[in-house]
Design an enzyme around this catalytic site. Sequence first.
Site, PDB file in Angstrom:
ATOM      1  N   ARG A 117       0.812  -1.240   0.000  1.00 55.93           N
ATOM      2  CA  ARG A 117       0.000   0.000   0.000  1.00 55.93           C
ATOM      3  C   ARG A 117       0.833   1.273   0.000  1.00 55.93           C
ATOM      4  NH1 ARG A 117      -3.064  -3.188   3.514  1.00 55.93           N
ATOM      5  NH2 ARG A 117      -4.822  -4.064   2.389  1.00 55.93           N
ATOM      6  N   LYS A 139       4.114  11.660 -10.868  1.00 55.26           N
ATOM      7  CA  LYS A 139       3.230  10.864 -11.723  1.00 55.26           C
ATOM      8  C   LYS A 139       3.921   9.544 -12.017  1.00 55.26           C
ATOM      9  CE  LYS A 139       0.857  14.142 -14.676  1.00 55.26           C
ATOM     10  NZ  LYS A 139       0.581  14.369 -16.096  1.00 55.26           N
ATOM     11  N   GLU A 181      11.935  18.529 -24.679  1.00 58.15           N
ATOM     12  CA  GLU A 181      11.168  18.787 -23.443  1.00 58.15           C
ATOM     13  C   GLU A 181      11.726  20.035 -22.744  1.00 58.15           C
ATOM     14  OE1 GLU A 181       8.431  17.426 -22.227  1.00 58.15           O
ATOM     15  OE2 GLU A 181       8.271  15.472 -23.213  1.00 58.15           O
ATOM     16  N   LYS A 223       9.421  22.938 -13.468  1.00 55.82           N
ATOM     17  CA  LYS A 223       8.568  21.773 -13.169  1.00 55.82           C
ATOM     18  C   LYS A 223       8.195  21.777 -11.685  1.00 55.82           C
ATOM     19  CE  LYS A 223       6.826  17.538 -13.978  1.00 55.82           C
ATOM     20  NZ  LYS A 223       6.688  16.367 -14.789  1.00 55.82           N
ATOM     21  N   GLU A 233      -2.876  18.338 -11.796  1.00 55.23           N
ATOM     22  CA  GLU A 233      -3.202  18.756 -13.154  1.00 55.23           C
ATOM     23  C   GLU A 233      -4.614  19.287 -13.292  1.00 55.23           C
ATOM     24  OE1 GLU A 233      -1.129  16.227 -15.944  1.00 55.23           O
ATOM     25  OE2 GLU A 233      -2.654  16.722 -17.425  1.00 55.23           O
ATOM     26  N   ARG A 237      -0.855  22.839 -14.074  1.00 57.51           N
ATOM     27  CA  ARG A 237       0.018  21.756 -14.535  1.00 57.51           C
ATOM     28  C   ARG A 237      -0.251  21.384 -15.988  1.00 57.51           C
ATOM     29  NH1 ARG A 237       2.111  16.491 -11.002  1.00 57.51           N
ATOM     30  NH2 ARG A 237       3.444  15.670 -12.623  1.00 57.51           N
ATOM     31  N   ASN A 241       1.705  20.250 -20.730  1.00 58.45           N
ATOM     32  CA  ASN A 241       1.309  19.427 -21.878  1.00 58.45           C
ATOM     33  C   ASN A 241       1.482  20.162 -23.206  1.00 58.45           C
ATOM     34  OD1 ASN A 241       0.586  17.258 -20.266  1.00 58.45           O
ATOM     35  ND2 ASN A 241      -1.434  18.120 -19.874  1.00 58.45           N
ATOM     36  N   HIS A 244       2.029  18.236 -26.329  1.00 63.21           N
ATOM     37  CA  HIS A 244       1.728  16.836 -26.046  1.00 63.21           C
ATOM     38  C   HIS A 244       0.420  16.367 -26.680  1.00 63.21           C
ATOM     39  CE1 HIS A 244       5.076  17.238 -23.403  1.00 63.21           C
ATOM     40  NE2 HIS A 244       4.953  16.017 -22.912  1.00 63.21           N
ATOM     41  N   HIS A 248       1.012  13.187 -28.657  1.00 67.51           N
ATOM     42  CA  HIS A 248       0.464  11.867 -28.299  1.00 67.51           C
ATOM     43  C   HIS A 248      -0.240  11.231 -29.491  1.00 67.51           C
ATOM     44  CE1 HIS A 248       0.324  12.838 -23.724  1.00 67.51           C
ATOM     45  NE2 HIS A 248       1.449  12.267 -24.072  1.00 67.51           N
ATOM     46  N   HIS A 261       9.299   9.877 -27.538  1.00 58.82           N
ATOM     47  CA  HIS A 261       8.322  10.794 -26.955  1.00 58.82           C
ATOM     48  C   HIS A 261       8.698  12.267 -27.209  1.00 58.82           C
ATOM     49  CE1 HIS A 261       5.372  12.312 -24.150  1.00 58.82           C
ATOM     50  NE2 HIS A 261       6.323  12.928 -23.468  1.00 58.82           N
TER      51      HIS A 261
HETATM   52  P1  NAD Z   1      13.785   5.373 -21.421  1.00 62.93           P
HETATM   53  O1  NAD Z   1      13.467   5.254 -19.983  1.00 62.93           O
HETATM   54  O2  NAD Z   1      13.372   4.261 -22.303  1.00 62.93           O
HETATM   55  O3  NAD Z   1      15.352   5.604 -21.601  1.00 62.93           O
HETATM   56  C1  NAD Z   1      15.881   5.635 -22.893  1.00 62.93           C
HETATM   57  C2  NAD Z   1      17.064   4.677 -23.063  1.00 62.93           C
HETATM   58  O4  NAD Z   1      18.227   5.243 -22.482  1.00 62.93           O
HETATM   59  C3  NAD Z   1      16.875   3.330 -22.387  1.00 62.93           C
HETATM   60  O5  NAD Z   1      17.415   2.329 -23.198  1.00 62.93           O
HETATM   61  C4  NAD Z   1      17.692   3.488 -21.104  1.00 62.93           C
HETATM   62  O6  NAD Z   1      18.057   2.262 -20.558  1.00 62.93           O
HETATM   63  C5  NAD Z   1      18.860   4.312 -21.598  1.00 62.93           C
HETATM   64  N1  NAD Z   1      19.561   5.114 -20.580  1.00 62.93           N
HETATM   65  C6  NAD Z   1      19.013   5.712 -19.492  1.00 62.93           C
HETATM   66  N2  NAD Z   1      19.934   6.465 -18.885  1.00 62.93           N
HETATM   67  C7  NAD Z   1      21.099   6.344 -19.569  1.00 62.93           C
HETATM   68  C8  NAD Z   1      22.390   6.896 -19.419  1.00 62.93           C
HETATM   69  N3  NAD Z   1      22.670   7.783 -18.461  1.00 62.93           N
HETATM   70  N4  NAD Z   1      23.353   6.519 -20.305  1.00 62.93           N
HETATM   71  C9  NAD Z   1      23.059   5.652 -21.302  1.00 62.93           C
HETATM   72  N5  NAD Z   1      21.845   5.119 -21.504  1.00 62.93           N
HETATM   73  C10 NAD Z   1      20.868   5.461 -20.644  1.00 62.93           C
HETATM   74  O7  NAD Z   1      13.139   6.690 -22.045  1.00 62.93           O
HETATM   75  P2  NAD Z   1      12.894   8.149 -21.465  1.00 62.93           P
HETATM   76  O8  NAD Z   1      12.784   9.004 -22.638  1.00 62.93           O
HETATM   77  O9  NAD Z   1      13.836   8.501 -20.395  1.00 62.93           O
HETATM   78  O10 NAD Z   1      11.453   8.025 -20.770  1.00 62.93           O
HETATM   79  C11 NAD Z   1      10.278   7.823 -21.515  1.00 62.93           C
HETATM   80  C12 NAD Z   1       9.149   7.497 -20.570  1.00 62.93           C
HETATM   81  O11 NAD Z   1       8.934   8.567 -19.654  1.00 62.93           O
HETATM   82  C13 NAD Z   1       7.820   7.265 -21.271  1.00 62.93           C
HETATM   83  O12 NAD Z   1       7.281   6.027 -20.863  1.00 62.93           O
HETATM   84  C14 NAD Z   1       6.930   8.408 -20.791  1.00 62.93           C
HETATM   85  O13 NAD Z   1       5.582   8.029 -20.686  1.00 62.93           O
HETATM   86  C15 NAD Z   1       7.536   8.718 -19.449  1.00 62.93           C
HETATM   87  N6  NAD Z   1       7.274  10.081 -18.969  1.00 62.93           N
HETATM   88  C16 NAD Z   1       6.719  10.240 -17.741  1.00 62.93           C
HETATM   89  C17 NAD Z   1       6.477  11.504 -17.244  1.00 62.93           C
HETATM   90  C18 NAD Z   1       5.918  11.667 -15.867  1.00 62.93           C
HETATM   91  O14 NAD Z   1       5.602  12.794 -15.472  1.00 62.93           O
HETATM   92  N7  NAD Z   1       5.798  10.622 -15.109  1.00 62.93           N
HETATM   93  C19 NAD Z   1       6.794  12.634 -18.015  1.00 62.93           C
HETATM   94  C20 NAD Z   1       7.357  12.446 -19.276  1.00 62.93           C
HETATM   95  C21 NAD Z   1       7.600  11.161 -19.746  1.00 62.93           C
END
Ligand code: NAD
Length: 357
Positions: A117, A139, A181, A223, A233, A237, A241, A244, A248, A261
């Site tokens: 939990r 999030k 971003e 942020k 949001e 917040r 987006n 986005h 999306h 993304h």
């Molecule tokens: P990811 O987590 O897939 O990372 C990209 C790649 O880089 C992966 O292969 C990872 O293993 C590698 N990697 C990570 N750090 C590294 C480093 N320092 N050196 C070398 N390689 C490294 O992708 P991402 O773009 O970081 O994240 C995308 C995700 O984030 C999506 O699922 C999206 O929905 C989510 N997201 C969430 C929020 C939120 O507010 N929670 C906001 C934006 C995006």
Amino acid sequence: MPSFLVETVARRYEAIVERGILDRAAAYIPERAGTAFVVTTADVWRLYGERVDRALGARKHEVLFFAGGEERKRLDEVERLAAEMAARGGERSSMVVAFGGGIVTDVGGFLASVFMRGIPVLQIPTTLLAQVDAGIGGKTGVNLREGKNLIGTFHQPAAVLIDPGVLSTLAAREYTAGLFEVLKHGVIRSPELFRLMAGQPEAVRARAPEAVDRMIAESVRIKAEVVSADEREGDLRRILNFGHTVGHALEAETDYTRFLHGEAVAFGMCAAAHLGRLAGVCNAATCQAILDAVALYGPLPPLDGIAAGNLAARLRGDKKTVHGKVHFVLPVEIGAVRIVSGLDETMVLEAIQAALA
Ligand code: NAD
């Protein structure tokens, strides 16, 4: 050491941007905490595992590997990780340390929010996108076959440790996707950040430490400020987006395989810039400044074969559509946006066509 306070109803915590903070991670695990379960991917652990092991030193910790990838960001993976945690002594006093990109911070945060939990999570994001966005704000979530992030929670971390040094190993395409971003943060709230990105593209592209640290700190400041004002949001917040809504739609239209993304957000920002101009929310110069800034960090993957009409149709099904009304975050000027709904569909289509052109 820039440190930014995130103040939400649930929790008050710091997001710290500092080179080398990875080596001091143990200081952010409370003395009374039990085992720290580090959720990470094999590639990140190969690069930084020894450092994290050393940093956590005498603190009891276990490493849980997650395969990574959007297709693995699913409930069954969370169940597997939770079972592994339970088998390795996880209990109420345990803590999750999410160490990786946005996928890991989303999955690790979600795991922490539901294990027994809810146990605390320490976020240590390692991609640019996760450092400026996903790792902060609480999030969490996983995907359903029906759509991205459809299951999730708000679970604010104990702290967010952002070490810009780890970005040196990030693949170029991932770094660039994160830059979009950052650019988003500039457009919505920081002319200074926008100027840095528009004016010093060589330093930004070359990951010059001074430029990288400034970009991250300014993004994290924004942020933290926005999340503190509106955790769930309800209102402010939503400005995060920007880009986005159409982004999306582009990701979904291409089965999440053609665009990262951040790249999809870049396209979405171009569409929003055109829409802002067509709707009379911004002038042509602001629209052009956004298009030019995106182009500096392009090119985006080819957009051929994508029908504007399909993207427009997808907007209606977006998770963020409220009562059937599509809300757009549109630029007013660099550093200011406005949320607009009820726009004429032909205008939206025209904006998407202009972005595709
Ligand atoms: P990811 O987590 O897939 O990372 C990209 C790649 O880089 C992966 O292969 C990872 O293993 C590698 N990697 C990570 N750090 C590294 C480093 N320092 N050196 C070398 N390689 C490294 O992708 P991402 O773009 O970081 O994240 C995308 C995700 O984030 C999506 O699922 C999206 O929905 C989510 N997201 C969430 C929020 C939120 O507010 N929670 C906001 C934006 C995006």
